[in-house]
Each structure stands twice: as structure tokens, then as C-alpha cells.
Design an enzyme around this catalytic site. Structure first.
Site, PDB file in Angstrom:
ATOM      1  CG  HIS A 125      -1.672   1.340   1.680  1.00 27.56           C
ATOM      2  ND1 HIS A 125      -1.330   2.166   2.339  1.00 27.56           N
ATOM      3  CD2 HIS A 125      -2.581   1.795   0.687  1.00 27.56           C
ATOM      4  CE1 HIS A 125      -2.099   3.201   2.244  1.00 27.56           C
ATOM      5  NE2 HIS A 125      -3.005   2.898   1.345  1.00 27.56           N
ATOM      6  CG  HIS A 155      -0.564   9.705   0.767  1.00 24.51           C
ATOM      7  ND1 HIS A 155      -0.654   9.542   2.017  1.00 24.51           N
ATOM      8  CD2 HIS A 155      -1.901   9.076   0.134  1.00 24.51           C
ATOM      9  CE1 HIS A 155      -1.705   8.885   2.414  1.00 24.51           C
ATOM     10  NE2 HIS A 155      -2.308   8.942   1.298  1.00 24.51           N
TER      11      HIS A 155
END
Length: 595
Positions: free
Chosen positions: A123, A169
Site C-alpha cells: 500500500h 500521497h
């Protein structure tokens, strides 16, 4: 380890001498050497068959083991002595490479569809630390691939000038890395640990022109290793065997533009939102459809009248270019991600006979799904792929417990590989199976319904299927792997071992040995019994700690092993540090028996 107490204690009473042969080892040697002082190759072969469960061991294999032991201990050639002493025999038993607890071989059938396997999944694979402010880099991607991770996630965003693509991100302070650098590193290291396919899951927030640019980068970087499906709607996924040395792109397909410029703009916005099904910072999974236009679109997609083209041919050119970008990007997708029609959670799990797909659920949403629709989740994962990712509040890159995903058949239990802790130890343990190739075949009961069509229900209470006996004999190697410092005679080591099972709720348990005072080669010789209702999903947890009266006990090593590939007999079990890196010397001697 946490304090200096465990690093040392070499003075005074603390014993540093190597432990002699154990009582049970002596008894086994005497039995198979028939009371003699040396064990022949034939006697060793018999021991391997009867005690170690190596059915079918040949004389040649027994002789090869014997020669390796003699070469290491005495530097003897194969033409010298051909028998083992008691010390040689114990050396063999305590060798982690000659006598490991699981085999370093692919033992499972790799010809079933991808949906039949648990897949080692990362992830936010590009993050070096926490989810809010750490750097993005290709280094953690390389590290993950070298460990055997088979699914890498990249979040794609336009750079500051909107003319190139970064990985970061979204809406956090994470420093970006260029996507091309990540792609090139994946190409270089994809198959360093395993020949089986690497899946790149993309979360893109891109304009069509940047999607076209990414499509070109991917095509040029991976070339013939890129997997292109024969049909956009696959009725069944290909197998890991068919996809050896292939790269697979998985994401939501973009939607083609409508004809007018203003429609193009709104389509771009909806496409961006629809293509991002994960955890952009500041949004819950339930908020994915909130409009992102103000943050993400470039001036080329402004809907104001002042930015409309004056010439019809320019409009056509723009539409044609956008359509080309969308189509080029769409053709790369080997595993389509998407939802069924409908807004309810149950709608996402709807089975479609004409095609298979992947869906992603947050950890929180997955728990809600399993609470209400547990058997529907299992049914969905029999043909389709389910990916679970950590909830947003795990800003320190921690992880959830993976067993809840596996017991419901979820193939891609996505983990923060930099989030060290017990949950990640379990992940490492599961994927030590099958030679660490990154694909572990799911148990048959998750793939096939019962004779009455009944789907496996993880909540159902089951009878005990198998009993595992674990004996912890002794440990060694701490004096070699830990920094030596001065220490007083008043703080000798007191090691103890915790042994237990991670698995379905009925099987979960932890037990521990007594503390062994004043020895760097502690001998426990304690046995534990574990009753297993679902041994196919059970993981054996082993931790060693050093007792500390005034503070928290010191960590001294850990491992996690898949029970379904555990080898019976006496085994040398290597231990790992908190980050999952193998110690050079620290190990345990253990025995495993199944009933």
C-alpha cells in the site's frame, strides 16, 4: 533490542560456552546409530524418513547431507570419513540451511486463475515513512520487490507545471518522486525475488493528456513484458504460471469524452474522481465522488466561456487528442477495477457472470462488509479480486490484522511495508510459503462451495481438524548477533520463548516457556499443543524475549511460519529482527508433530 542488558552480560556467571548435545538428540542418535559412536549414511537416511518425514529420501541425498556437514565442521573431502559423530548430528539438526522448517520450493499448483491466490500486496509502496510528511521514493519499491511483494501501488498526480507526472500521497506534505523513476526501478527489480507477475495498481488523478503520457512511459519502459488482455471483459483471470515475467496494470478505466468542449471539462472532473477509489488524504471512502475539479484540473479544461476555442478544427483536434490519450491509457489495463451499478455496499459485491474485476475497500468498509455480508464476500472472491487497504487514521503507516482478509478470501491485503510490527510479521509469515514467490494458493474451502452449495462462513464454529505439537528445545546466536558491551554480573540474561497461533478466532492463542536464567544458549525443552480448526490459514508465531524486572522485556527475535507448509520433525528455526530482517546467527531448535 531495547536496552544494553541484552547486548552483553559476558562477564562472571553468564555462560558463553556452546551447549552440548541435548538429551533427546542423544537418544535419537543412539537409536539410529544402533548404539555406536558414528552414524552412517544409511542410518541417517532412516532417521530422515522416520523422524523428519522425508519420505522417499535416497542414499545419495543422505550422503550429500553428510558430506556438507563434514565439510563445514572438519573441512573433510567426500573421500574422507563418511559417518557423523553425535556433535556432527546436532550440528546438522541446528543448521538453518540444511534443516529449515519450511522448504524453499514452489510447492503449489500455479496454473489456477489469479483470483485463487493470496497476493503479496503493498500500500502506498513509494512512501519511506509516515503517510503525511515522509519522502516518496523508488527505494521502498525496490526493497518490497526484493522481498517478494507482487503488487505495487502508485498514486499519480500532475506536477506543479501540469506537464509531467509525479508519484505522491495526494493532499499531504509528502515530497514527490517522478513516475518514470518508479517505473524504471520496477522494471529492473520486478523479478529479482520471484518470476511470477507484478501487478501495478494505479490511483490516477490525471488529465487525458497526462494519461497518454503515462501510457507511453509504461509501454516504452516495459515493452513486451506488459500484459495486454485479449478482451476488455475477462471472464476469468489468467494464472500466475501463464503470466510469468509479466507486468500487469490494474486501475479503473477512464471514460471517453463526449463531443463538446464544456462536456469534456465535466467529463474530466468525473473521470478523475471515478478513477481514484482509494484514500486521497482528507476523504473517506464514502466521499470519493466529491468534486475535485478546483484542485486538479489544468487550464486546458476550464469550462469558462473565455477559454472556448474559436475555430471548429481546433475543437476537433483537442477532442481527438483527448480521446487518443484515454484510449491509449485504457488499452494498458490488464485487470479492471470498478464497482457494480448501485451505491450500496452489497451492490459492489454483486457477481457478474460475463466478466471478472477487482474492487478496493478500505479496512473500515471491509469490516462493515464482513459483518453484514461475510459469505457474499467469500463468494465474490472466488472469481473476482478484492483489495483491502489501511484506514486513513494510520498516519504512522501501521497495519491492520491480515487474517480477517484472508479468511474471507481477499487476495490483495494491502500493507504498509514500512509499518513494522506484529501485523507485518504475520504478512511476512504467510508469504514465506511457496518459496516466497509472492503468491500463495487459497485453501479449497474458500474456492469451492460444499456439496449443498454452502459457502464457507468464517463466523461458523468448526470442529478441530488437526493438532500441532511444538517443542522448543533451545536457542543460540545472541552473543554473535548483538553488540558486545561491558555489563555487570548482576544482569545475566533470562530468555523465554512465546509460541502461539494466528488464524481464525477459534485457533488464536499464545503460550510461553519458563525463563531460563544466566545462559546465552538457553535450553527449555518445553512442549505445547495447539488444536486447529482451520490449519490451512494458521500461522505459527514465535517470539523470544529477555526478562527485564524493572522495565519492558527486551525483544530478542521473532518469526512467523505457515502451518500448512511446516515440515514435521526436529528443525532449525532462524529468527528475524523487528523489521523482518533475518539475523545472521540467532535461531531456535524446535520440533513439530501433527496429529
Amino acid at each position: 533490542m531495547g536496552s544494553c542488558r541484552l547486548y552483553t552480560c559476558f562477564a562472571g556467571k553468564s555462560r558463553m560456552t556452546e551447549a552440548g548435545p541435548l538429551r533427546e538428540v542423544k537418544e535419537m542418535f543412539n537409536k539410529y546409530a544402533e548404539g555406536g559412536t558414528h552414524m552412517t549414511a544409511e542410518q541417517l537416511r532412516l532417521f530422515l524418513v522416520e523422524v523428519q518425514g522425508h519420505v522417499g529420501t535416497s542414499m545419495a541425498e543422505a550422503q550429500q547431507i553428510m558430506e556438507q556437514v563434514l565439510q563445514r565442521r572438519h573441512h573433510l573431502s567426500k573421500f574422507a570419513r563418511r559417518s557423523l559423530t553425535l556433535d556432527d548430528f546436532q550440528h546438522y539438526l541446528f543448521s538453518t540451511d540444511l534443516n529449515p522448517p519450511i522448504l524453499n520450493q514452489v510447492l503449489q499448483d500455479m496454473r489456477a486463475p489469479l483470483s485463487h491466490y493470496f497476493i503479496f500486496t503493498g500500500h502506498n509502496s513509494y512512501l519511506t515513512g509516515n503517510q503525511l510528511s515522509s519522502d516518496c521514493s523508488d527505494v521502498p519499491i525496490i526493497k518490497a520487490l526484493k522481498r517478494g511483494v507482487r503488487a505495487i501501488e502508485l498514486d499519480l498526480w500532475p506536477n506543479s507545471t501540469k506537464d509531467n507526472v509525479n508519484v505522491l500521497h495526494g493532499r499531504t506534505l509528502t515530497a514527490p518522486v517522478e513516475v518514470i523513476k518508479c517505473l524504471r526501478s520496477i522494471k529492473e527489480h520486478a523479478f529479482s525475488a520471484s518470476p511470477y507477475p507484478v501487478i501495478i495498481t494505479l490511483e490516477d488523478h490525471l488529465t487525458p493528456d497526462l494519461q497518454a503520457k503515462v501510457a507511453q512511459m509504461i509501454t516504452q519502459t516495459f515493452g513486451e513484458t506488459l500484459f495486454y488482455p485479449e478482451s476488455e471483459c475477462l471472464k476469468e483471470f489468467p494464472s500466475p504460471e501463464e503470466l510469468k515475467y509479466r507486468i500487469i496494470i490494474s486501475t479503473k478505466p477512464p471514460k471517453e469524452y463526449l463531443e463538446t468542449k464544456s462536456t469534456n471539462s465535466s467529463r474530466y472532473n468525473s473521470m478523475n474522481e471515478n478513477n481514484s477509489n482509494e484514500d486521497t488524504w482528507g476523504k473517506d471512502s464514502s466521499d470519493v465522488s466529491v468534486n475535485q475539479a478546483d484542485d486538479e484540473k489544468s487550464s486546458d479544461y476550464d469550462t469558462s466561456e473565455h477559454n472556448q476555442y474559436d475555430e471548429d478544427n481546433e475543437v476537433c483536434e483537442d477532442q481527438s487528442s483527448a480521446l487518443y490519450g484515454v484510449l491509449a491509457y485504457r488499452q494498458l489495463i490488464g485487470i479492471h477495477s470498478g464497482k457494480s451499478k448501485g451505491s450500496r455496499l452489497k451492490d459492489e459485491l454483486r457477481l457478474e457472470l460475463e466478466k471478472v474485476r477487482r474492487i478496493s475497500l478500505s479496512e473500515k468498509k471491509f469490516r462493515k462488509a464482513t459483518a453484514s455480508y461475510g459469505t457474499e464476500v467469500v463468494s465474490f472472491t472466488q472469481r473476482n479480486i478484492l483489495r483491502i487497504y489501511p484506514k486513513q487514521t494510520r498516519v504512522n503507516s501501521s497495519n491492520y490484522k491480515p487474517l480477517i482478509g484472508w479468511m474471507h478470501g481477499a487476495q490483495m491485503v494491502a500493507f504498509n511495508m514500512q509499518g513494522y510490527g506484529k501485523s507485518l510479521w504475520l504478512m511476512h509469515g504467510m508469504f514465506r510459503a511457496n518459496a516466497g514467490c509472492g503468491y500463495v494458493k487459497k485453501p479449497d474451502f474458500l474456492m469451492k462451495n460444499g456439496p449443498d452449495g454452502k459457502v464457507f462462513d468464517p463466523k461458523e464454529k468448526l470442529r478441530v481438524k488437526k493438532t500441532l505439537k511444538v517443542k522448543v528445545y533451545m536457542g543460540d546466536g545472541w552473543h554473535l548477533d548483538f553488540k558486545q558491551k561491558m555489563c555487570t554480573v548482576w544482569s545475566p540474561p533470562q530468555f523465554y520463548t512465546r509460541v502461539g497461533i494466528a488464524g481464525v478466532p477459534a485457533d488464536k492463542t499464545m503460550k510461553k516457556t519458563k525463563k531460563k536464567l544466566n545462559s546465552w544458549t538457553p535450553v527449555w525443552e518445553e512442549e505445547f499443543t495447539f488444536s486447529l480448526t482451520v490449519p490451512e490459514l494458521a500461522l505459527l508465531r514465535v517470539e523470544v524475549h529477555e526478562y527485564n524486572m524493572s522495565e519492558k522485556d527486551d525483544f530478542a527475535g521473532q518469526t512467523c511460519l505457515p502451518v500448512f507448509q511446516l515440515r514435521p520433525g526436529v528443525r532449525a528455526v532462524p529468527l528475524f529482527d523487528r523489521k523482518g530482517e533475518k539475523f545472521s546467527s540467532v535461531k531456535l531448535l524446535m520440533r513439530f508433530e501433527f496429529a
